[in-house]
Scaffold this motif. Structure first.
Motif, PDB file in Angstrom:
ATOM      1  N   ASP A 370     -30.510 -28.393  -6.743  1.00  0.00           N
ATOM      2  CA  ASP A 370     -31.946 -27.553  -7.173  1.00  0.00           C
ATOM      3  C   ASP A 370     -32.472 -28.259  -8.087  1.00  0.00           C
ATOM      4  OD1 ASP A 370     -30.531 -27.740  -9.890  1.00  0.00           O
ATOM      5  OD2 ASP A 370     -29.040 -26.265  -9.227  1.00  0.00           O
ATOM      6  N   ASP A 371     -33.540 -27.714  -8.733  1.00  0.00           N
ATOM      7  CA  ASP A 371     -34.493 -28.520  -9.609  1.00  0.00           C
ATOM      8  C   ASP A 371     -34.165 -28.640 -11.085  1.00  0.00           C
ATOM      9  OD1 ASP A 371     -35.309 -25.940 -10.593  1.00  0.00           O
ATOM     10  OD2 ASP A 371     -37.252 -26.196  -9.849  1.00  0.00           O
ATOM     11  N   ASN A 372     -33.259 -28.478 -11.506  1.00  0.00           N
ATOM     12  CA  ASN A 372     -32.381 -28.730 -12.742  1.00  0.00           C
ATOM     13  C   ASN A 372     -31.742 -29.940 -12.983  1.00  0.00           C
ATOM     14  OD1 ASN A 372     -33.141 -26.078 -13.620  1.00  0.00           O
ATOM     15  ND2 ASN A 372     -31.697 -25.136 -12.426  1.00  0.00           N
ATOM     16  N   ARG A 373     -31.585 -30.748 -12.031  1.00  0.00           N
ATOM     17  CA  ARG A 373     -30.798 -32.072 -12.263  1.00  0.00           C
ATOM     18  C   ARG A 373     -31.037 -33.161 -11.252  1.00  0.00           C
ATOM     19  NH1 ARG A 373     -25.812 -28.724  -9.659  1.00  0.00           N
ATOM     20  NH2 ARG A 373     -27.057 -26.891  -9.929  1.00  0.00           N
ATOM     21  N   ALA A 374     -30.552 -34.500 -11.628  1.00  0.00           N
ATOM     22  CA  ALA A 374     -30.432 -35.534 -10.799  1.00  0.00           C
ATOM     23  C   ALA A 374     -31.904 -36.276 -10.752  1.00  0.00           C
ATOM     24  CB  ALA A 374     -29.975 -35.275  -9.414  1.00  0.00           C
ATOM     25  N   LEU A 375     -32.906 -35.909 -11.210  1.00  0.00           N
ATOM     26  CA  LEU A 375     -34.148 -36.658 -11.287  1.00  0.00           C
ATOM     27  C   LEU A 375     -33.891 -38.008 -12.126  1.00  0.00           C
ATOM     28  CD1 LEU A 375     -37.114 -34.266 -11.750  1.00  0.00           C
ATOM     29  CD2 LEU A 375     -36.597 -35.600  -9.870  1.00  0.00           C
ATOM     30  N   ILE A 412     -37.547 -37.352 -15.282  1.00  0.00           N
ATOM     31  CA  ILE A 412     -36.041 -37.686 -15.514  1.00  0.00           C
ATOM     32  C   ILE A 412     -35.525 -36.363 -15.890  1.00  0.00           C
ATOM     33  CG2 ILE A 412     -36.403 -38.359 -17.999  1.00  0.00           C
ATOM     34  CD1 ILE A 412     -33.808 -39.875 -17.611  1.00  0.00           C
ATOM     35  N   SER A 413     -34.356 -36.021 -15.167  1.00  0.00           N
ATOM     36  CA  SER A 413     -33.592 -34.627 -15.377  1.00  0.00           C
ATOM     37  C   SER A 413     -32.740 -35.135 -16.628  1.00  0.00           C
ATOM     38  CB  SER A 413     -32.790 -34.278 -14.247  1.00  0.00           C
ATOM     39  OG  SER A 413     -33.375 -33.836 -13.382  1.00  0.00           O
ATOM     40  N   LEU A 418     -28.956 -41.180 -15.071  1.00  0.00           N
ATOM     41  CA  LEU A 418     -30.005 -42.238 -15.967  1.00  0.00           C
ATOM     42  C   LEU A 418     -30.032 -41.731 -17.253  1.00  0.00           C
ATOM     43  CD1 LEU A 418     -31.949 -44.406 -15.698  1.00  0.00           C
ATOM     44  CD2 LEU A 418     -33.530 -42.768 -14.942  1.00  0.00           C
ATOM     45  N   TYR A 419     -30.063 -40.164 -17.479  1.00  0.00           N
ATOM     46  CA  TYR A 419     -30.422 -39.897 -19.060  1.00  0.00           C
ATOM     47  C   TYR A 419     -29.021 -40.159 -19.781  1.00  0.00           C
ATOM     48  CZ  TYR A 419     -31.489 -36.829 -22.904  1.00  0.00           C
ATOM     49  OH  TYR A 419     -31.649 -36.424 -24.109  1.00  0.00           O
ATOM     50  N   ASN A 439     -37.106 -27.944 -16.163  1.00  0.00           N
ATOM     51  CA  ASN A 439     -35.957 -28.435 -16.745  1.00  0.00           C
ATOM     52  C   ASN A 439     -36.067 -29.961 -16.554  1.00  0.00           C
ATOM     53  OD1 ASN A 439     -34.218 -26.708 -18.308  1.00  0.00           O
ATOM     54  ND2 ASN A 439     -33.364 -25.889 -16.283  1.00  0.00           N
ATOM     55  N   GLN A 440     -37.085 -30.563 -16.644  1.00  0.00           N
ATOM     56  CA  GLN A 440     -37.217 -32.213 -16.352  1.00  0.00           C
ATOM     57  C   GLN A 440     -37.999 -32.602 -17.565  1.00  0.00           C
ATOM     58  OE1 GLN A 440     -39.204 -31.609 -12.592  1.00  0.00           O
ATOM     59  NE2 GLN A 440     -40.709 -33.034 -13.228  1.00  0.00           N
ATOM     60  N   LEU A 441     -37.875 -33.930 -17.877  1.00  0.00           N
ATOM     61  CA  LEU A 441     -38.431 -34.621 -18.807  1.00  0.00           C
ATOM     62  C   LEU A 441     -39.422 -35.722 -18.272  1.00  0.00           C
ATOM     63  CD1 LEU A 441     -35.248 -34.639 -21.439  1.00  0.00           C
ATOM     64  CD2 LEU A 441     -37.260 -33.136 -21.502  1.00  0.00           C
TER      65      LEU A 441
END
Length: 722
Positions: A370-375, A412-413, A418-419, A439-441
């Protein structure tokens, strides 16, 4: 001579466009900007007059005031009370007084390395650089103007050089300023919002100031770093008009001011609210470039000039005239819910209908469900792609299609590897909490470590895998800027971010020159000439509704070429608007750009797939005309309910007509085509023959159909001359 000096006058002449400046009391004044002047005999002399006690810099000439003269540089504190274009601060004040010192004319374009600039492959360009000095501050300001023999275009930028031992703070430095004579103008800007980018807005101006700007860290969905200035009642085929486009993708402003004498000041550059630059001793600062186009025959001619210039001097040369592939993007077909088998099944149907490029969108990497994680975790999600990405790419290529992939490298998530390793790499004001969007930075591209990480990570990926196309996304605005300990450093961060981004884009596109990059920023949230210098294709909008796309695509074409514009057919009911539009109309509207599909082909009926296959086959016959031909917007009888345009190449004309809502008791629309060979004959796909003369002078009648969202596409082939 295209650029020359004579009797304290400077003539800057492109193909059909002139700028005439005068060194007047050591200040550069505007004599003329507009249609090219071949013979000039000083008909519009500068006149000094004491207007309402205007401040004068000379005791023996109370009539000369910088507040009442037309200039190319507005300076704070010298008696010019209009919007300044440069503000330099020292420990005592913010005053400057740049006076004309010298000029140089040279062949070619200036070379700047840190920002995107126009290029020249024709070797017909010429540049003049004016050197202005402030002797008290020991600063030099260089103002560059470049001309193009084959285009009614002038480009410009500025460079500030510190020769002193002092440190100064640049509070504001615009890339371009011009004062215009007091005529009745229209001002056209392109504004809007997410999902309705680049809406044309036409304004007149009363005394005062009007400005559009962005402090979002990107040029933004809701505004565009461009302006068209036209004489009153300018339209598609009538009137003089000038387009001013800032070649920058970050915070910007475009400002128009009418003063007490009804004169107009136009200026554009980096938005100063969140900007400051520390100018150390023996350093310089270069502004973004500005592209200025001129037309004396209305907005369609301005469009043609802007399109040609972008293709020849902005867009990467390799791709400027390279036909774009028809693609299928899996996003609206699957969103995050896909597997290897599902993608292959989708690709096989895509191949059957004639699609040439398969694009894997978000969700293929890290722990991304989903779009809340892993970027930031740019390694393959093996759980989704059993067999890995290499096997998927191989299978797509074996089907005879190209392969494309989605990245969002600037983001980045918090929930990412990475975070956890580098929490200090995100943009965040010290002692402040994160500000989230989706939910991304945002990664801090003013940090060289981050820049190097992105360069190395993506370059390794593009080297390891046989990738033909990259969709580069950027899905949030930049907030909470302030990673440093001083205000001065934090005010430099936004521009340093852009310098870092441009360094990354320049590196990747140079190292991987065969990859077709498409820019996306939540759709059209960063659609500007700065990005287009590296990315030859832009995702116009996340709004894929065909009827919404009419206005979106139309307004983008005023300045940007068709070959840059991604246009997809999506499912109905549309995922953004819920509208149900006939498949034929969806096809016709997407065929006015770079045709693509963004829907689940595996769920469509045999009849629908046949229509898509026929559409793709037709598009392949007209693609070169649409993508590389001359676009002209055409007049309709009911412009609020209809749209028509044409694409013309040497041997073909493609006319597209769309009527949005059915109506009662209106006459049929007659569409007059433009710029055809009146002595030639043209045959349509029904084998009906027309003369070029009748199509342009009389026009062609569009049928009245009792249905909403009706479209008609007519393809004319030129067959012979009369």
């Amino acid at each position: 001579m295209a650029i020359y000096a004579e009797d304290n006058l400077f003539f800057i002449n492109s193909k059909g466009f002139s700028l005439i400046l005068e060194n007047y009391h050591e200040y550069l004044m505007v004599r003329h900007i507009g249609k090219k002047v071949q013979t000039y005999q000083h008909s519009n002399l500068l006149i000094d007059k004491d207007h309402s006690f205007s401040p004068a810099p000379f005791a023996d000439n109370r009539n000369f005031s910088l507040d009442t003269q037309r200039q190319i540089l507005g300076q704070h504190g010298l008696g010019d009370f209009r919007v300044p274009s440069i503000i330099i601060a020292n420990d005592e004040n913010q005053l400057s007084d740049f006076k004309f010192k010298d000029y140089t004319i040279f062949q070619g374009l200036p070379e700047e390395k840190t920002l995107p600039f126009p290029y020249d492959n024709s070797h017909t360009t010429q540049t003049i650089v004016f050197t202005l000095e402030d002797s008290i501050l020991d600063l030099t300001l260089e103002i560059y103007f470049s001309i193009y023999e084959e285009s009614s275009t002038i480009s410009t930028h500025r460079k500030l050089i510190n020769h002193s031992s002092n440190q100064y703070k640049i509070k504001k430095i615009d890339s371009f300023t011009i004062d215009l004579q007091p005529l009745d103008y229209q001002f056209i800007t392109f504004q809007g919002a997410y999902g309705r980018e680049k809406e044309m807005v036409i304004d007149s101006l009363k005394q005062g100031t009007h400005s559009i700007s962005s402090t979002r860290g990107a040029s933004g969905h809701s505004q565009s770093p461009s302006l068209i200035i036209g004489e009153n009642k300018v339209n598609e085929s009538y009137g003089e008009c000038i387009a001013v486009q800032l070649m920058y993708s970050g915070n910007f402003h475009v400002t128009v001011q009418k003063n007490q004498l009804r004169e107009i000041r136009v200026s554009t550059g980096i938005e100063p609210t969140l900007f400051e630059w520390r100018l150390d001793s023996n350093t310089d600062f270069v502004t973004p470039a500005v592209v200025i186009n001129f037309s004396d025959a209305g907005l369609n001619q301005l469009t043609h000039i802007s399109h040609d210039y972008i293709l020849n001097h902005i867009m990467p040369h390799k791709f400027a005239n390279q036909i774009r592939p028809i693609l299928l993007n899996n996003w609206e077909a699957t969103y995050f819910d896909f597997s290897y088998d599902k993608l292959i099944n989708l690709a096989k149907v895509a191949k059957d209908v004639g699609i040439e490029l398969f694009v894997l969108d978000d969700g293929w990497f890290g722990n991304r469900f989903d779009d809340n994680r892993a970027l930031g975790d740019w390694f393959v999600n093996e759980e989704k792609l059993s067999g890995g990405l290499e096997q998927l790419i191989t299978e797509i290529h074996n089907l005879g299609m190209q392969f494309g992939i989605w990245f969002e490298p600037e983001m980045i998530s918090e929930n990412s590897e990475l975070y956890q390793a580098h929490p200090d790499w995100v943009i965040r004001a010290k002692d402040r909490n994160h500000i989230y969007s989706r939910n991304q930075l945002v990664l801090d591209l003013s940090n060289p470590e981050v820049v190097n990480f992105i360069k190395e990570t993506l370059s390794h990926f593009l080297t390891a895998y046989d990738i033909d196309y990259v969709k580069w996304d950027m899905n949030r605005n930049i907030t909470n800027v302030g990673n440093h300990f001083t205000l001065s450093e934090n005010l430099m961060q936004s521009h340093k971010y852009m310098l870092g981004l441009y360094e990354i884009l320049d590196y990747l596109t140079q190292k991987h020159p065969n990859v077709l990059f498409e820019s996306c920023a939540g759709g059209g949230g960063r659609n500007d000439l700065g990005i287009m210098r590296y990315f030859p294709q832009v995702w116009t909008s996340d709004n894929t509704d065909a009827i919404s796309r009419i206005q979106l695509q139309k307004d983008m074409t005023y300045l940007y070429p068709t070959i840059a514009m991604g246009a997809h057919v999506s499912a109905v009911p549309n995922h953004q608007t819920g509208r149900i539009t006939p498949l034929e109309t969806r096809n016709h509207i997407a065929m006015m750009g770079n045709l693509g599909y963004e829907l689940d082909l595996t769920t469509m009926s045999a009849d629908e797939l046949l229509k898509i296959k026929q559409c793709i086959a037709t598009y392949k016959t007209i693609r070169s005309t649409v993508q590389l031909g001359q676009l002209t917007r055409l007049e309709t009888t009911h412009p609020t309910n209809e749209y028509a345009n044409q694409f013309v190449s040497d041997e073909m004309v493609v006319l597209t007509y769309v009527k949005i809502l059915s109506d009662v008791e209106f006459s049929e629309s007659v569409i007059k085509l433009k710029d055809l060979d009146e002595k030639a004959y043209y045959v349509d796909q029904s084998n009906r023959v027309y003369s070029g003369e009748e199509l342009t002078v009389i026009g062609i009648t569009m049928p009245v159909n009792q249905q909403d969202f009706y479209s008609n596409q007519i393809i004319f082939n030129k067959i012979k001359e009369n």
